[in-house]
Design a protein around this motif. Structure first.
Motif, PDB file in Angstrom:
ATOM      1  N   PHE A 157       0.857  -1.184   0.000  1.00  0.00           N
ATOM      2  CA  PHE A 157       0.000   0.000   0.000  1.00  0.00           C
ATOM      3  C   PHE A 157       0.897   1.239   0.000  1.00  0.00           C
ATOM      4  O   PHE A 157       1.738   1.387   0.888  1.00  0.00           O
ATOM      5  CB  PHE A 157      -0.879   0.030   1.257  1.00  0.00           C
ATOM      6  N   LEU A 158       0.719   2.119  -0.974  1.00  0.00           N
ATOM      7  CA  LEU A 158       1.430   3.398  -0.997  1.00  0.00           C
ATOM      8  C   LEU A 158       0.386   4.497  -0.843  1.00  0.00           C
ATOM      9  O   LEU A 158      -0.604   4.524  -1.575  1.00  0.00           O
ATOM     10  CB  LEU A 158       2.175   3.595  -2.315  1.00  0.00           C
ATOM     11  N   PHE A 159       0.638   5.401   0.108  1.00  0.00           N
ATOM     12  CA  PHE A 159      -0.348   6.461   0.338  1.00  0.00           C
ATOM     13  C   PHE A 159       0.333   7.769   0.688  1.00  0.00           C
ATOM     14  O   PHE A 159       1.402   7.795   1.296  1.00  0.00           O
ATOM     15  CB  PHE A 159      -1.349   6.047   1.415  1.00  0.00           C
ATOM     16  N   ASP A 160      -0.297   8.858   0.285  1.00  0.00           N
ATOM     17  CA  ASP A 160       0.206  10.213   0.480  1.00  0.00           C
ATOM     18  C   ASP A 160      -0.113  10.674   1.895  1.00  0.00           C
ATOM     19  O   ASP A 160      -1.279  10.792   2.271  1.00  0.00           O
ATOM     20  CB  ASP A 160      -0.447  11.140  -0.551  1.00  0.00           C
ATOM     21  N   GLY A 161       0.917  10.958   2.673  1.00  0.00           N
ATOM     22  CA  GLY A 161       0.739  11.396   4.049  1.00  0.00           C
ATOM     23  C   GLY A 161       0.120  12.767   4.191  1.00  0.00           C
ATOM     24  O   GLY A 161      -0.244  13.177   5.296  1.00  0.00           O
ATOM     25  N   HIS A 162      -0.032  13.495   3.089  1.00  0.00           N
ATOM     26  CA  HIS A 162      -0.627  14.826   3.129  1.00  0.00           C
ATOM     27  C   HIS A 162      -2.088  14.808   2.682  1.00  0.00           C
ATOM     28  O   HIS A 162      -2.717  15.860   2.593  1.00  0.00           O
ATOM     29  CB  HIS A 162       0.184  15.789   2.250  1.00  0.00           C
ATOM     30  N   ASP A 163      -2.622  13.631   2.395  1.00  0.00           N
ATOM     31  CA  ASP A 163      -3.996  13.475   1.914  1.00  0.00           C
ATOM     32  C   ASP A 163      -4.804  12.748   2.990  1.00  0.00           C
ATOM     33  O   ASP A 163      -4.597  11.558   3.241  1.00  0.00           O
ATOM     34  CB  ASP A 163      -3.985  12.683   0.611  1.00  0.00           C
ATOM     35  N   THR A 164      -5.724  13.459   3.612  1.00  0.00           N
ATOM     36  CA  THR A 164      -6.506  12.912   4.728  1.00  0.00           C
ATOM     37  C   THR A 164      -7.271  11.655   4.331  1.00  0.00           C
ATOM     38  O   THR A 164      -7.317  10.685   5.086  1.00  0.00           O
ATOM     39  CB  THR A 164      -7.481  13.978   5.274  1.00  0.00           C
TER      40      THR A 164
END
Length: 148
Positions: free
Chosen positions: A106-113
């Protein structure tokens, strides 16, 4: 199944994904990359061709013929026509149909709630299902640091 969570804090998905896919190919693994939309699939398709001048990541998308022959396949569905053993789920893509994979990433943007919330839910579900789950976060130098 081994499940890895990569929390992007210092780079974009377009910067972080290609080197991770390259490492999978170096190990002889076939890869599936699941996106949340056709637009993101197509943008990542273009990025994999151009991310570095001296790189080549052989890949295709699920909209093209011969999807089953691709070492790396970008898709918007849970299908696995290329027999991938590693599944990347990006930007909150739903982890359906993961049976048969050796590894889910899983890759996810830490700046996207919304992506953070989705990752938390996916983490809980993967742990509850008894998978070997690890969490990696980028440091200020963009290197991955194992946090859990």
């Amino acid at each position: 199944m081994e499940v890895l969570f990569y929390h992007l804090t210092e780079s974009t998905l377009e910067e972080a994904l290609p080197p991770l896919v390259e490492k999978c190919l170096e190990r002889g693994w076939r890869v599936g990359i699941q996106t949340v939309s056709e637009e993101r699939r197509d943008a990542l398709d273009a990025r994999l061709w151009t991310f570095r001048d001296d790189a080549f990541v052989p890949h295709g998308t699920d909209r093209e013929p011969h999807a089953a022959e691709q070492p790396v396949l970008l898709t918007t569905t849970a299908a696995n026509p290329n027999g991938a053993t590693v599944r990347f789920l990006v930007e909150g893509a739903a982890p359906e149909g993961l049976n048969g994979y050796e590894r889910a990433v899983f890759l996810f943007d830490g700046h996207d709630t919304m992506q953070l919330e989705a990752a938390r839910e996916h983490w809980k579900a993967m742990k509850a299902a008894g998978h070997d789950v690890t969490y990696w976060q980028q440091g200020p130098d963009r290197r991955w640091q194992k946090k859990a």
